[in-house]
Scaffold this motif. Structure first.
Motif, PDB file in Angstrom:
ATOM      1  N   ASP A  71      -6.029   6.096   3.700  1.00 50.61           N
ATOM      2  CA  ASP A  71      -5.084   5.270   3.246  1.00 50.61           C
ATOM      3  C   ASP A  71      -4.465   4.176   4.337  1.00 50.61           C
ATOM      4  O   ASP A  71      -4.214   3.251   4.176  1.00 50.61           O
ATOM      5  N   LYS A  78       0.920  -1.063  -0.103  1.00 50.17           N
ATOM      6  CA  LYS A  78      -0.232   0.056  -0.056  1.00 50.17           C
ATOM      7  C   LYS A  78       0.928   1.083   0.017  1.00 50.17           C
ATOM      8  O   LYS A  78       1.779   1.278   0.829  1.00 50.17           O
ATOM      9  N   ALA A 116      -5.023   0.181   4.785  1.00 55.65           N
ATOM     10  CA  ALA A 116      -3.803  -0.775   5.198  1.00 55.65           C
ATOM     11  C   ALA A 116      -3.723  -1.542   6.340  1.00 55.65           C
ATOM     12  O   ALA A 116      -3.625  -2.809   6.301  1.00 55.65           O
TER      13      ALA A 116
END
Length: 462
Positions: free
Chosen positions: A205, A189, A209
């Protein structure tokens, strides 16, 4: 033992003098405490078999052989011991990895007997990566790159292991992490910076992850067995989940709060106040089937529900509470999520961040990307300047009519190619020497990066 000592302690030192002192300590400790092992505690005797592999000009490496000699990843022959000059640079030839034979399951983590065989295996896996990736990588796998991939893979295969890759831009920190992640079968990621990217996007984000790390594998299976013991590739986690890499470069940091969040994640395995109630509920439901199938976890829940003072043990089916399931989720996340930070030491920003957030140092294994050695410069220049088509010519001098670039490069094995490579290396190395003199005389830094070298090669090629 020597390899682990150097990776744990020596890699945290910032100067060559300190590393040489550390190696002297290792030699004395081996002679004092390991006298009963093969070699009688003499580290030089044990390392003698690495002599042929230490030089990139050796016959074995130039021929690319080694596929039959190693057999396994630990096939080094200690019997042919010969005197070697053992310094910190030589000890870099001591490699351990688990991706030499990717077809073996489980993959053994063992000593590399032939770096040529390892390079060939990595090249095959790099070719496979380029076939499936939307962003193929044109990497030259010289010894320096092979060593750093092995170090990064060592960190990633450790449950809860994190890495701090220190080096200037263009040194290969991110590309080698991509390759190490692919060979270890990790989910990778990385944030995508846009004009409107902010802290809330970073939290999204990071949350993605963490959710991926705690979730079951992509094939629907879970790495943890019924007794909670994990098997298979990746990080070697024993709690199940999906081994995941979260790669962050210092050029992607928009505000220092992002570094603070990463520091909290490294230190405690979570970011305070980042997960909402809906996120926690989703996390609990995501791990509920795996938690109920984990006999070790369910046994712990049963013991926690028992009345210890009266000696009564709970019987029958006990469902874990949402709080217990969330703790189970966090345990899986901590074991499977590997943060890889690619930071540059140039300027005061790096030093300031390390002072403000010491967990970046304390919770990460450090891998320093120094300037490329001569072997790396030569291999890169040969790969970029050599013609894709040999053109039917052999080695030796080229006539004036053959001097022009053909098929995008110069004829392989020609005198002209070797002299051009030598010229490019001289220009790069002399620039580094001049930059060092510039620092001594005017106390100002001028950084000569690998990107500058690649741009020079590309300019010559054009």
């Amino acid at each position: 033992w020597a390899h682990e000592v150097l990776r744990v302690f020596s890699d945290r030192l910032v100067g060559s003098v300190d590393r040489e002192m550390m190696l002297d300590i290792v030699k004395r400790a081996a002679g004092t405490h390991l006298i009963a092992v093969n070699g009688g505690g003499d580290l030089q005797t044990c390392m003698a078999h690495h002599g042929p592999n230490a030089s990139p000009d050796s016959e074995e490496e130039e021929s690319g052989s080694g596929g039959g000699g190693g057999g396994g990843s630990g096939g080094a022959d200690h019997s042919a011991a010969s005197p070697v000059h053992m310094d910190a640079g030589f000890m870099d030839s001591l490699l351990f990895c688990d991706f030499l034979h990717p077809e073996v399951d489980p993959r053994p983590y063992d000593e590399v007997g032939s770096i040529s065989e390892l390079r060939q295996s990595m090249q095959r896996q790099l070719d496979e990566y380029n076939l499936v990736s939307t962003k193929p990588m044109n990497l030259v796998l010289f010894n320096y790159a092979v060593q750093h991939v092995s170090r990064i893979s060592r960190v990633l295969r450790t449950p809860g292991g994190h890495a701090l890759l220190v080096g200037v831009g263009g040194s290969g920190r991110q590309s080698l992490t991509y390759l190490a992640g692919y060979m270890g079968q990790f989910e990778l990621k990385q944030i995508r910076i846009t004009a409107t990217y902010g802290l809330s996007d970073f939290h999204d984000d990071l949350r993605d992850a963490m959710m991926t790390a705690a979730a079951a594998s992509a094939d629907g299976s879970d790495a943890a067995g019924g007794d909670g013991s994990g098997s298979g590739s990746g990080s070697g986690s024993t709690v199940g989940g999906t081994p995941t890499i979260f790669l962050l470069s210092d050029t992607q940091i928009q505000e220092e709060t992002m570094v603070e969040n990463i520091s909290n994640l490294l230190n405690s395995g979570e970011v305070p106040n980042m997960l909402s109630g809906e996120d926690i509920a989703a996390a609990v439901e995501a791990v509920r089937p795996a938690a109920k199938a984990d006999r070790t976890f369910m046994k712990e829940i049963q013991l926690a529900s028992s009345d210890v003072s009266s000696g009564k043990v709970a019987t029958g089916r006990i469902d874990p509470t949402p709080g217990q399931l969330f703790q189970y989720w966090k345990k899986r996340c901590r074991a499977n999520l590997h943060v890889v930070l690619a930071f540059s030491p140039v300027g005061e920003t790096f030093r300031t961040r390390l002072r403000q957030f010491p967990s970046i140092i304390n919770c990460c294994t450090i891998d320093s990307f120094s300037e490329w050695p001569a072997e790396a410069l030569a291999a890169t220049a040969n790969a970029l300047l050599a013609s894709k088509d040999d053109g039917g010519g052999g080695a030796g001098s080229m006539s004036a009519a053959d001097v022009r670039m053909q098929s995008g490069g110069l004829r392989r094995g020609s005198t002209l190619l070797s002299e051009v490579v030598e010229m490019c290396m001289f220009m790069h190395e002399s620039t580094i020497n001049t930059a060092n003199e510039f620092l001594l005389q005017l106390k100002r830094h001028y950084h000569v990066t690998p990107t500058s070298y690649l741009e020079m090669l590309q300019t010559f090629k054009e």
